[in-house]
Design a protein around this motif. Structure first.
Motif, PDB file in Angstrom:
ATOM      1  N   MET A  13       0.821  -1.210   0.000  1.00  0.00           N
ATOM      2  CA  MET A  13       0.000   0.000   0.000  1.00  0.00           C
ATOM      3  C   MET A  13       0.858   1.264   0.000  1.00  0.00           C
ATOM      4  O   MET A  13       0.557   2.227  -0.705  1.00  0.00           O
ATOM      5  CB  MET A  13      -0.967  -0.021   1.174  1.00  0.00           C
ATOM      6  N   PHE A  17       0.648   4.189  -2.903  1.00  0.00           N
ATOM      7  CA  PHE A  17       0.421   5.598  -2.589  1.00  0.00           C
ATOM      8  C   PHE A  17       1.603   6.463  -3.005  1.00  0.00           C
ATOM      9  O   PHE A  17       1.419   7.596  -3.446  1.00  0.00           O
ATOM     10  CB  PHE A  17       0.118   5.785  -1.101  1.00  0.00           C
ATOM     11  N   ASP A  21      -1.103   6.492  -6.844  1.00  0.00           N
ATOM     12  CA  ASP A  21      -2.288   5.674  -7.092  1.00  0.00           C
ATOM     13  C   ASP A  21      -3.002   5.437  -5.766  1.00  0.00           C
ATOM     14  O   ASP A  21      -2.566   5.887  -4.719  1.00  0.00           O
ATOM     15  CB  ASP A  21      -1.890   4.351  -7.753  1.00  0.00           C
ATOM     16  N   PHE A  22      -4.108   4.693  -5.814  1.00  0.00           N
ATOM     17  CA  PHE A  22      -4.912   4.449  -4.622  1.00  0.00           C
ATOM     18  C   PHE A  22      -4.998   2.960  -4.340  1.00  0.00           C
ATOM     19  O   PHE A  22      -5.079   2.145  -5.259  1.00  0.00           O
ATOM     20  CB  PHE A  22      -6.330   5.015  -4.802  1.00  0.00           C
ATOM     21  N   ALA A  23      -5.002   2.598  -3.052  1.00  0.00           N
ATOM     22  CA  ALA A  23      -5.167   1.208  -2.629  1.00  0.00           C
ATOM     23  C   ALA A  23      -5.957   1.173  -1.330  1.00  0.00           C
ATOM     24  O   ALA A  23      -5.935   2.131  -0.554  1.00  0.00           O
ATOM     25  CB  ALA A  23      -3.809   0.536  -2.424  1.00  0.00           C
ATOM     26  N   ALA A  24      -6.668   0.057  -1.137  1.00  0.00           N
ATOM     27  CA  ALA A  24      -7.425  -0.136   0.095  1.00  0.00           C
ATOM     28  C   ALA A  24      -7.481  -1.621   0.409  1.00  0.00           C
ATOM     29  O   ALA A  24      -7.518  -2.449  -0.505  1.00  0.00           O
ATOM     30  CB  ALA A  24      -8.838   0.408  -0.038  1.00  0.00           C
ATOM     31  N   VAL A  99      -6.490  -2.162  -5.761  1.00  0.00           N
ATOM     32  CA  VAL A  99      -5.505  -1.189  -6.230  1.00  0.00           C
ATOM     33  C   VAL A  99      -6.052  -0.526  -7.484  1.00  0.00           C
ATOM     34  O   VAL A  99      -6.427  -1.209  -8.437  1.00  0.00           O
ATOM     35  CB  VAL A  99      -4.157  -1.867  -6.543  1.00  0.00           C
ATOM     36  N   GLU A 100      -6.114   0.798  -7.479  1.00  0.00           N
ATOM     37  CA  GLU A 100      -6.544   1.542  -8.653  1.00  0.00           C
ATOM     38  C   GLU A 100      -5.309   2.043  -9.380  1.00  0.00           C
ATOM     39  O   GLU A 100      -4.733   3.065  -9.026  1.00  0.00           O
ATOM     40  CB  GLU A 100      -7.447   2.705  -8.253  1.00  0.00           C
ATOM     41  N   THR A 101      -4.890   1.281 -10.386  1.00  0.00           N
ATOM     42  CA  THR A 101      -3.725   1.631 -11.193  1.00  0.00           C
ATOM     43  C   THR A 101      -3.799   0.876 -12.505  1.00  0.00           C
ATOM     44  O   THR A 101      -4.364  -0.218 -12.563  1.00  0.00           O
ATOM     45  CB  THR A 101      -2.405   1.317 -10.468  1.00  0.00           C
TER      46      THR A 101
END
Length: 123
Positions: A13, A17, A21-24, A99-101
């Motif tokens: 994560m 970041f 990009d975004f991750a959760a 993951v948004e990438t």
């Protein structure tokens, strides 16, 4: 010795970041040794699912490396959600990291990127 899963996920994560990009963490599993599934989300609304590679592809020298394989590639989100649901019924200790990438290069290692050693020669 393999890194604990919670530490691996935390490092993943941070790398996501750091790239902007975004991750959760979608599902939190066993902290010490849970399997990690990566749900990759693309801007066009499709998703891919990356799962732990079978242990048969591990080299004894690389036993501490987490390798992944792509199970689903650029499909509808519902298809990925159904696959994750089936996996969770089988293994309730798994992790799911969204993951948004568009590119996972440098974030996780894929088994198909590693040379195979069949005992006689490397391919």
């Amino acid at each position: 010795m393999r890194v604990r899963t919670d530490i691996f996920v935390s490092a993943l994560m941070r790398r996501v970041f750091a790239r902007g990009d975004f991750a959760a963490v979608e599902v939190k599993g066993a902290e010490a040794a849970g399997a990690v599934f990566v749900r990759q989300m693309f801007r066009d609304g499709t998703e891919s699912l990356h799962a732990p590679a079978p242990q048969s592809v591990f080299d004894s020298e690389e036993s501490d490396t987490r390798l992944f394989e792509t199970r689903l590639e650029r499909v509808a989100g519902e298809t990925v959600a159904e696959a994750i649901g089936r996996e969770r019924r089988f293994d309730s200790d798994l992790w799911v990291v969204s993951v948004e990438t568009d590119d996972l290069a440098g974030l996780i290692d894929f088994a198909e990127d590693k040379p195979k050693d069949d005992g006689f020669f490397r391919r």
